[in-house]
Design a protein around this motif. Structure first.
Motif, PDB file in Angstrom:
ATOM      1  N   GLY A 217      61.603  39.510  55.278  1.00 28.68           N
ATOM      2  CA  GLY A 217      60.308  38.962  54.875  1.00 28.68           C
ATOM      3  C   GLY A 217      60.391  37.773  53.938  1.00 28.68           C
ATOM      4  N   LEU A 218      61.574  37.513  53.366  1.00 27.06           N
ATOM      5  CA  LEU A 218      61.693  36.432  52.379  1.00 27.06           C
ATOM      6  C   LEU A 218      61.440  35.057  52.992  1.00 27.06           C
ATOM      7  CD1 LEU A 218      62.230  35.545  49.488  1.00 27.06           C
ATOM      8  CD2 LEU A 218      64.680  35.607  49.977  1.00 27.06           C
ATOM      9  N   GLU A 219      61.962  34.819  54.185  1.00 26.11           N
ATOM     10  CA  GLU A 219      61.755  33.509  54.816  1.00 26.11           C
ATOM     11  C   GLU A 219      60.258  33.218  54.955  1.00 26.11           C
ATOM     12  OE1 GLU A 219      62.956  30.958  58.826  1.00 26.11           O
ATOM     13  OE2 GLU A 219      63.593  33.044  58.680  1.00 26.11           O
ATOM     14  N   GLN A 220      59.494  34.175  55.460  1.00 24.82           N
ATOM     15  CA  GLN A 220      58.034  33.986  55.631  1.00 24.82           C
ATOM     16  C   GLN A 220      57.326  33.850  54.287  1.00 24.82           C
ATOM     17  OE1 GLN A 220      57.824  32.818  58.920  1.00 24.82           O
ATOM     18  NE2 GLN A 220      55.755  33.374  58.301  1.00 24.82           N
ATOM     19  N   ALA A 221      57.764  34.613  53.287  1.00 21.47           N
ATOM     20  CA  ALA A 221      57.131  34.578  51.962  1.00 21.47           C
ATOM     21  C   ALA A 221      57.322  33.223  51.285  1.00 21.47           C
ATOM     22  CB  ALA A 221      57.686  35.693  51.084  1.00 21.47           C
TER      23      ALA A 221
ATOM     24  N   LEU B  91      64.241  11.833  42.619  1.00 22.15           N
ATOM     25  CA  LEU B  91      63.104  11.451  43.461  1.00 22.15           C
ATOM     26  C   LEU B  91      62.846  12.587  44.447  1.00 22.15           C
ATOM     27  CD1 LEU B  91      61.067   9.285  44.488  1.00 22.15           C
ATOM     28  CD2 LEU B  91      62.855   8.584  46.095  1.00 22.15           C
ATOM     29  N   ILE B  92      61.624  13.120  44.459  1.00 25.40           N
ATOM     30  CA  ILE B  92      61.271  14.189  45.395  1.00 25.40           C
ATOM     31  C   ILE B  92      61.105  13.587  46.790  1.00 25.40           C
ATOM     32  CG2 ILE B  92      59.576  15.966  46.009  1.00 25.40           C
ATOM     33  CD1 ILE B  92      58.941  16.214  42.986  1.00 25.40           C
ATOM     34  N   THR B  93      61.925  14.072  47.742  1.00 25.88           N
ATOM     35  CA  THR B  93      61.924  13.512  49.100  1.00 25.88           C
ATOM     36  C   THR B  93      61.219  14.414  50.115  1.00 25.88           C
ATOM     37  OG1 THR B  93      64.099  14.501  49.485  1.00 25.88           O
ATOM     38  CG2 THR B  93      64.056  12.206  48.732  1.00 25.88           C
ATOM     39  N   GLY B  94      61.028  15.695  49.771  1.00 29.23           N
ATOM     40  CA  GLY B  94      60.355  16.580  50.721  1.00 29.23           C
ATOM     41  C   GLY B  94      60.440  18.034  50.318  1.00 29.23           C
ATOM     42  N   GLU B  95      60.055  18.894  51.250  1.00 33.19           N
ATOM     43  CA  GLU B  95      60.057  20.335  51.034  1.00 33.19           C
ATOM     44  C   GLU B  95      61.404  20.920  51.452  1.00 33.19           C
ATOM     45  OE1 GLU B  95      57.339  24.212  52.328  1.00 33.19           O
ATOM     46  OE2 GLU B  95      57.077  22.315  53.379  1.00 33.19           O
ATOM     47  N   THR B  96      61.891  21.914  50.705  1.00 32.70           N
ATOM     48  CA  THR B  96      63.088  22.654  51.120  1.00 32.70           C
ATOM     49  C   THR B  96      62.603  23.751  52.056  1.00 32.70           C
ATOM     50  OG1 THR B  96      64.024  22.311  48.916  1.00 32.70           O
ATOM     51  CG2 THR B  96      65.163  23.857  50.350  1.00 32.70           C
ATOM     52  N   ASP B  97      62.851  23.581  53.343  1.00 30.38           N
ATOM     53  CA  ASP B  97      62.381  24.562  54.324  1.00 30.38           C
ATOM     54  C   ASP B  97      63.187  25.841  54.235  1.00 30.38           C
ATOM     55  OD1 ASP B  97      60.375  22.935  55.528  1.00 30.38           O
ATOM     56  OD2 ASP B  97      61.961  21.832  56.567  1.00 30.38           O
ATOM     57  N   PRO B  98      62.509  26.990  54.165  1.00 30.52           N
ATOM     58  CA  PRO B  98      63.232  28.264  54.172  1.00 30.52           C
ATOM     59  C   PRO B  98      63.944  28.444  55.512  1.00 30.52           C
ATOM     60  CG  PRO B  98      60.917  28.560  53.571  1.00 30.52           C
ATOM     61  CD  PRO B  98      61.075  27.157  54.053  1.00 30.52           C
ATOM     62  N   CYS B  99      65.154  29.002  55.477  1.00 33.08           N
ATOM     63  CA  CYS B  99      65.928  29.176  56.702  1.00 33.08           C
ATOM     64  C   CYS B  99      66.248  30.652  56.939  1.00 33.08           C
ATOM     65  CB  CYS B  99      67.217  28.362  56.621  1.00 33.08           C
ATOM     66  SG  CYS B  99      68.321  28.940  55.316  1.00 33.08           S
TER      67      CYS B  99
ATOM     68  N   SER C  46      60.572  26.181  41.791  1.00 35.59           N
ATOM     69  CA  SER C  46      59.698  26.636  40.708  1.00 35.59           C
ATOM     70  C   SER C  46      59.856  28.138  40.509  1.00 35.59           C
ATOM     71  CB  SER C  46      58.243  26.320  41.075  1.00 35.59           C
ATOM     72  OG  SER C  46      57.350  27.180  40.397  1.00 35.59           O
ATOM     73  N   LYS C  47      60.080  28.549  39.273  1.00 34.64           N
ATOM     74  CA  LYS C  47      60.200  29.964  38.949  1.00 34.64           C
ATOM     75  C   LYS C  47      58.918  30.710  39.327  1.00 34.64           C
ATOM     76  CE  LYS C  47      61.197  33.052  35.069  1.00 34.64           C
ATOM     77  NZ  LYS C  47      61.559  33.091  33.634  1.00 34.64           N
ATOM     78  N   GLN C  48      57.763  30.106  39.053  1.00 32.58           N
ATOM     79  CA  GLN C  48      56.488  30.756  39.352  1.00 32.58           C
ATOM     80  C   GLN C  48      56.318  30.958  40.864  1.00 32.58           C
ATOM     81  OE1 GLN C  48      56.917  28.371  36.963  1.00 32.58           O
ATOM     82  NE2 GLN C  48      56.472  29.713  35.252  1.00 32.58           N
ATOM     83  N   GLN C  49      56.675  29.952  41.663  1.00 30.64           N
ATOM     84  CA  GLN C  49      56.542  30.085  43.115  1.00 30.64           C
ATOM     85  C   GLN C  49      57.531  31.107  43.672  1.00 30.64           C
ATOM     86  OE1 GLN C  49      56.516  25.728  43.449  1.00 30.64           O
ATOM     87  NE2 GLN C  49      54.856  25.970  44.924  1.00 30.64           N
ATOM     88  N   TRP C  50      58.722  31.172  43.100  1.00 29.61           N
ATOM     89  CA  TRP C  50      59.713  32.176  43.508  1.00 29.61           C
ATOM     90  C   TRP C  50      59.155  33.580  43.226  1.00 29.61           C
ATOM     91  CZ3 TRP C  50      63.517  33.274  46.496  1.00 29.61           C
ATOM     92  CH2 TRP C  50      64.388  34.335  46.211  1.00 29.61           C
ATOM     93  N   GLN C  51      58.547  33.759  42.046  1.00 29.83           N
ATOM     94  CA  GLN C  51      57.986  35.065  41.686  1.00 29.83           C
ATOM     95  C   GLN C  51      56.862  35.478  42.642  1.00 29.83           C
ATOM     96  OE1 GLN C  51      57.191  34.131  37.550  1.00 29.83           O
ATOM     97  NE2 GLN C  51      59.051  35.163  36.876  1.00 29.83           N
ATOM     98  N   ILE C  52      56.038  34.523  43.063  1.00 31.47           N
ATOM     99  CA  ILE C  52      54.963  34.817  44.026  1.00 31.47           C
ATOM    100  C   ILE C  52      55.563  35.310  45.341  1.00 31.47           C
ATOM    101  CG2 ILE C  52      53.138  33.781  45.457  1.00 31.47           C
ATOM    102  CD1 ILE C  52      52.598  31.892  42.988  1.00 31.47           C
ATOM    103  N   ALA C  53      56.601  34.618  45.816  1.00 32.15           N
ATOM    104  CA  ALA C  53      57.248  35.018  47.074  1.00 32.15           C
ATOM    105  C   ALA C  53      57.850  36.417  46.946  1.00 32.15           C
ATOM    106  CB  ALA C  53      58.320  33.997  47.467  1.00 32.15           C
ATOM    107  N   CYS C  54      58.502  36.682  45.823  1.00 36.71           N
ATOM    108  CA  CYS C  54      59.114  38.002  45.612  1.00 36.71           C
ATOM    109  C   CYS C  54      58.060  39.104  45.523  1.00 36.71           C
ATOM    110  CB  CYS C  54      59.985  37.999  44.361  1.00 36.71           C
ATOM    111  SG  CYS C  54      61.516  37.065  44.562  1.00 36.71           S
ATOM    112  N   GLN C  55      56.939  38.822  44.862  1.00 35.58           N
ATOM    113  CA  GLN C  55      55.848  39.808  44.779  1.00 35.58           C
ATOM    114  C   GLN C  55      55.307  40.120  46.165  1.00 35.58           C
ATOM    115  OE1 GLN C  55      53.169  37.866  42.062  1.00 35.58           O
ATOM    116  NE2 GLN C  55      54.244  38.590  40.249  1.00 35.58           N
TER     117      GLN C  55
ATOM    118  N   MET D 170      67.493  33.204  54.343  1.00 32.94           N
ATOM    119  CA  MET D 170      66.550  33.910  53.472  1.00 32.94           C
ATOM    120  C   MET D 170      66.181  35.261  54.083  1.00 32.94           C
ATOM    121  SD  MET D 170      66.331  31.986  50.872  1.00 32.94           S
ATOM    122  CE  MET D 170      68.041  31.601  51.206  1.00 32.94           C
ATOM    123  N   GLU D 171      66.052  35.296  55.381  1.00 33.70           N
ATOM    124  CA  GLU D 171      65.712  36.537  56.098  1.00 33.70           C
ATOM    125  C   GLU D 171      66.882  37.521  56.016  1.00 33.70           C
ATOM    126  OE1 GLU D 171      62.818  38.708  57.511  1.00 33.70           O
ATOM    127  OE2 GLU D 171      62.614  36.671  56.797  1.00 33.70           O
ATOM    128  N   ILE D 172      68.111  36.995  56.094  1.00 37.96           N
ATOM    129  CA  ILE D 172      69.313  37.825  55.984  1.00 37.96           C
ATOM    130  C   ILE D 172      69.408  38.402  54.561  1.00 37.96           C
ATOM    131  CG2 ILE D 172      71.855  37.773  56.016  1.00 37.96           C
ATOM    132  CD1 ILE D 172      71.472  35.524  58.242  1.00 37.96           C
TER     133      ILE D 172
END
Length: 147
Positions: free
Chosen positions: A115-119, A98-106, A49-58, A109-111
């Motif tokens: 802070g991106l992985e946690q965000a 079909l949505i099968t689950g969450e894409t876990d940050p790895c 989601s673009k909106q969720q990506w923007q929240i993480a970046c903020q 993202m930190e590299i």
């Protein structure tokens, strides 16, 4: 609010760069055309989601390109949650995922940015994993439904 497909990307090599696409054929056998990880399975296509990506970046005070997340599809006008598992994302005229689950940050993202992985961890900000259940040709601005 209208949900639309904002962008498409794929990678041709493991850990390779994400390549944007102006359109893509998404199939049951290969996922997003040319993507190395498109084989059948629970994580055939990733959607963010673009909106969720923007929240993480903020949260980390960074203006990062969505390709940093390494997802295949970026949609606008919707935010994913645990309640979406089992729902179907329809894009354009034919594509059904079909949505099968969450894409876990790895760690990638930190590299990419401290802070991106946690965000990306809270509220499914990292997006969702999907299996292709009906093939289709998609392009940015296609209408999207989640049901």
């Amino acid at each position: 609010m209208t949900i639309t497909l904002e962008a498409i990307a794929y990678k041709t090599a493991k850990r390779g760069i994400m390549k944007p696409a102006f359109c893509a054929n998404v199939t049951l056998e290969r996922g997003v055309e040319n993507d190395i990880f498109g084989r059948p399975g629970k994580r055939q296509v990733t959607v963010m989601s673009k909106q969720q990506w923007q929240i993480a970046c903020q949260q980390i005070d960074a203006d990062l390109d969505w390709l940093t997340r390494r997802a295949n599809l970026l949609i606008s006008g919707y935010q994913f949650s645990m309640a979406d598992v089992g729902k179907v994302i329809s894009i354009g005229l034919d594509l059904k995922l079909l949505i099968t689950g969450e894409t876990d940050p790895c760690k990638k993202m930190e590299i990419a940015h401290p802070g991106l992985e946690q965000a990306l961890r809270p509220d499914w900000r990292g997006g969702v994993t999907c299996r292709v259940i009906q093939a289709g040709l998609i392009q940015p601005d296609d209408l999207v439904t989640v049901a």
